[in-house]
Design a protein around this motif. Structure first.
Motif, mmCIF file in Angstrom:
data_model
loop_
_atom_site.group_PDB
_atom_site.id
_atom_site.type_symbol
_atom_site.label_atom_id
_atom_site.label_comp_id
_atom_site.label_asym_id
_atom_site.label_seq_id
_atom_site.Cartn_x
_atom_site.Cartn_y
_atom_site.Cartn_z
ATOM 1 N N THR A 29 -5.983 -3.178 2.041
ATOM 2 C CA THR A 29 -6.237 -2.596 3.364
ATOM 3 C C THR A 29 -7.175 -3.470 4.206
ATOM 4 O O THR A 29 -7.254 -3.289 5.417
ATOM 5 C CB THR A 29 -6.828 -1.190 3.248
ATOM 6 O OG1 THR A 29 -8.075 -1.257 2.532
ATOM 7 C CG2 THR A 29 -5.877 -0.268 2.505
ATOM 8 N N SER A 68 -6.558 -0.983 -3.089
ATOM 9 C CA SER A 68 -7.263 -0.672 -1.841
ATOM 10 C C SER A 68 -7.760 -1.940 -1.141
ATOM 11 O O SER A 68 -8.020 -1.924 0.065
ATOM 12 C CB SER A 68 -8.429 0.264 -2.120
ATOM 13 O OG SER A 68 -9.414 -0.368 -2.943
ATOM 14 N N MET A 110 -0.947 7.397 8.977
ATOM 15 C CA MET A 110 -1.643 6.118 9.131
ATOM 16 C C MET A 110 -0.687 4.948 8.910
ATOM 17 O O MET A 110 -0.694 3.961 9.666
ATOM 18 C CB MET A 110 -2.814 6.023 8.135
ATOM 19 C CG MET A 110 -3.767 7.189 8.192
ATOM 20 S SD MET A 110 -4.486 7.426 9.834
ATOM 21 C CE MET A 110 -4.691 9.200 9.847
ATOM 22 N N ILE A 111 0.131 5.041 7.874
ATOM 23 C CA ILE A 111 1.070 3.963 7.575
ATOM 24 C C ILE A 111 2.111 3.841 8.677
ATOM 25 O O ILE A 111 2.429 2.731 9.136
ATOM 26 C CB ILE A 111 1.732 4.204 6.212
ATOM 27 C CG1 ILE A 111 0.732 3.922 5.095
ATOM 28 C CG2 ILE A 111 2.974 3.326 6.045
ATOM 29 C CD1 ILE A 111 1.251 4.146 3.704
ATOM 30 N N VAL A 131 -1.996 9.920 4.381
ATOM 31 C CA VAL A 131 -1.535 8.532 4.337
ATOM 32 C C VAL A 131 -0.387 8.262 5.296
ATOM 33 O O VAL A 131 -0.389 7.275 6.047
ATOM 34 C CB VAL A 131 -1.135 8.167 2.891
ATOM 35 C CG1 VAL A 131 -0.297 6.909 2.859
ATOM 36 C CG2 VAL A 131 -2.375 8.017 2.035
ATOM 37 N N VAL A 160 0.839 -1.204 0.000
ATOM 38 C CA VAL A 160 0.000 0.000 0.000
ATOM 39 C C VAL A 160 0.872 1.252 0.000
ATOM 40 O O VAL A 160 0.626 2.215 -0.739
ATOM 41 C CB VAL A 160 -0.942 -0.010 1.230
ATOM 42 C CG1 VAL A 160 -1.585 1.356 1.446
ATOM 43 C CG2 VAL A 160 -2.026 -1.068 1.056
ATOM 44 N N ASN A 161 1.909 1.228 0.832
ATOM 45 C CA ASN A 161 2.814 2.371 0.913
ATOM 46 C C ASN A 161 3.493 2.634 -0.435
ATOM 47 O O ASN A 161 3.621 3.779 -0.868
ATOM 48 C CB ASN A 161 3.865 2.102 1.983
ATOM 49 C CG ASN A 161 4.750 3.288 2.252
ATOM 50 O OD1 ASN A 161 4.400 4.185 3.005
ATOM 51 N ND2 ASN A 161 5.921 3.317 1.635
ATOM 52 N N LEU A 193 -6.763 4.740 4.941
ATOM 53 C CA LEU A 193 -5.949 4.291 3.810
ATOM 54 C C LEU A 193 -6.821 3.818 2.650
ATOM 55 O O LEU A 193 -6.557 4.137 1.485
ATOM 56 C CB LEU A 193 -5.011 3.174 4.252
ATOM 57 C CG LEU A 193 -3.863 3.575 5.170
ATOM 58 C CD1 LEU A 193 -3.114 2.343 5.666
ATOM 59 C CD2 LEU A 193 -2.893 4.506 4.451
ATOM 60 N N ARG A 194 -7.856 3.063 2.967
ATOM 61 C CA ARG A 194 -8.748 2.571 1.908
ATOM 62 C C ARG A 194 -9.412 3.739 1.194
ATOM 63 O O ARG A 194 -9.461 3.796 -0.049
ATOM 64 C CB ARG A 194 -9.804 1.642 2.502
ATOM 65 C CG ARG A 194 -10.668 0.925 1.453
ATOM 66 C CD ARG A 194 -11.646 -0.032 2.139
ATOM 67 N NE ARG A 194 -10.934 -0.902 3.054
ATOM 68 C CZ ARG A 194 -11.245 -1.049 4.361
ATOM 69 N NH1 ARG A 194 -12.267 -0.374 4.878
ATOM 70 N NH2 ARG A 194 -10.556 -1.867 5.124
ATOM 71 N N LEU A 247 0.962 4.210 -2.994
ATOM 72 C CA LEU A 247 0.647 5.604 -2.715
ATOM 73 C C LEU A 247 1.868 6.500 -2.925
ATOM 74 O O LEU A 247 1.740 7.640 -3.364
ATOM 75 C CB LEU A 247 0.109 5.738 -1.293
ATOM 76 C CG LEU A 247 -1.275 5.114 -1.096
ATOM 77 C CD1 LEU A 247 -1.618 4.968 0.380
ATOM 78 C CD2 LEU A 247 -2.341 5.962 -1.789
#
Length: 397
Positions: free
Chosen positions: A392, A389, A329-330, A326, A229-230, A289-290, A233
């Protein structure tokens, strides 16, 4: 979500948080300033575009190569030893180009500038990993971590003002020597501020992270999806900075208009990071994140169809809000998922993926844009981040 950071101290003091933020500004500001000044110095002496590209690549390459050493040193020794390494590397990275101003243009000067890029890129990232690790461990729970990383997330934008803007102004006012002398002082300020950070008790030898492979962290639940995810993004940041100028040029926008469109993006990033500490108790990282991934994917799909600079500015603002939300949160989730004695290694893995992406993805974007145009770059990346997404769902808040 298993919180492996249990046992961290209470809420970090404002004094500690300010020392960490200013320390990062000192290191990152010096690196950003040298990253601006060194290519200008090279171009002013007749350097080629290829030599400038190689110089710029060295900043990110050294960050990738030294990230794991930084994480393991921080896990083994706490804040102060790796921070000293970061200060020495970054300080030398500003000193070498200062010395190079007394040399004639040529191979020796280019070697010094290349070494400066390696030292500044590696040193700033060394310090960043150390600072992020200490910041995360200073918070007692996920809400506090979101707040801490939101405030810490302001440092890169401030660093560019302190480093890049100041260096540019000083080059015009006092020449390259004046600019490099100022940049050399910034890491020294970070060294002084380090005194405000308390020392950690050394870890037990049995839990030393140096005896294990960092790749074992991918076996922990959630780490792989979180880093994926990181990466998605982070690549969106690169797409935006790469593709918007091209898209604006295709639309016939002036340079100032394109600059304003790009300029509202960091303003929105800053705004959302100031807001997150207020809302932290109500936020769930996986949900944020989603939502950020779905919103980013939608904006990327729409971007190539937009003809108005005002609407492009609105898209840039929305992207700043989503992508700006983001990082806290990450970072909070990464600390919660990682064992207490391996936070530095986890941060190093994250840093390696980001810097490798920032080095390689623009080349891919450029090749795709040259062959198919810039619109497919937006569409492919938007589809990828939207589909991603689903990852997540494996990150339980």
């Amino acid at each position: 979500m298993p919180d492996h950071s249990a046992g961290a101290p209470g809420s970090p003091s404002a004094r500690l948080l300010l020392a960490l933020i200013l320390g990062q500004i000192g290191l990152h500001g010096a690196m950003a300033g040298v990253r601006l000044a060194a290519p200008l110095q090279l171009l002013g002496q007749g350097g080629s575009a290829l030599s400038v590209g190689l110089l710029m690549a060295l900043f990110a390459a050294s960050a990738v190569l030294l990230a794991m050493q930084a994480g393991r040193m921080a896990d083994a020794h706490g804040y102060h030893r790796p921070m000293k390494v970061a200060v020495v590397m970054t300080g030398l990275g500003a000193l070498l180009p200062l010395l190079a101003t007394w040399l004639p243009a040529g191979a020796t000067q280019f070697v010094l500038l290349g070494l400066a890029a390696v030292l500044c890129g590696g040193g700033a990232n060394f310090g960043l990993i150390t600072i992020q690790r200490t910041a995360g461990r200073s918070a007692a729970d996920g809400v506090q971590r979101m707040r801490v990383f939101s405030w810490l997330g302001l440092a890169p934008a401030l660093s560019n003002v302190v480093g890049s803007v100041s260096a540019g102004a000083l080059i015009d006012l006092a020449g390259f020597r004046g600019a490099y002398a100022f940049l050399f002082a910034l890491p020294l300020c970070a060294a002084v501020l380090a005194r405000q950070v308390p020392h950690e008790a050394p870890p037990q030898p049995a839990t030393s992270a140096g005896r294990r492979s960092a790749w074992d962290l991918f076996r922990l639940p959630g780490i792989g999806p979180l880093l994926a995810v990181n990466w998605l993004l982070s690549a969106c940041w690169d797409v935006h900075s790469f593709a918007v100028p091209i898209l604006g040029h295709e639309r016939g926008f002036s340079a100032s208009t394109i600059g304003l469109i790009l300029g509202v993006f960091p303003l929105a990033v800053t705004g959302v990071r100031v807001l997150i500490p207020v809302l932290a108790a109500r936020l769930q990282p996986a949900v944020v994140l989603r939502g950020a991934m779905l919103a980013t994917g939608s904006v990327f799909v729409l971007y190539p169809f937009i003809q108005s600079p005002w609407l492009m500015g609105a898209c840039a603002t929305l992207l700043g809000l989503t992508l700006g939300s983001v990082q806290p949160m990450i970072m909070s989730t990464l600390h919660a998922l990682t064992p207490h004695d391996r936070h530095g290694e986890a941060l190093a893995l994250r840093s390696m993926t980001i810097n490798a992406s920032s080095t390689l993805m623009p080349l891919l974007f450029g090749a795709t844009g040259a062959a198919l145009g810039v619109a497919p770059v937006f569409w492919v990346m938007g589809t990828a981040v939207g589909a991603g997404s689903r990852l997540t769902r494996r990150l339980k808040s």
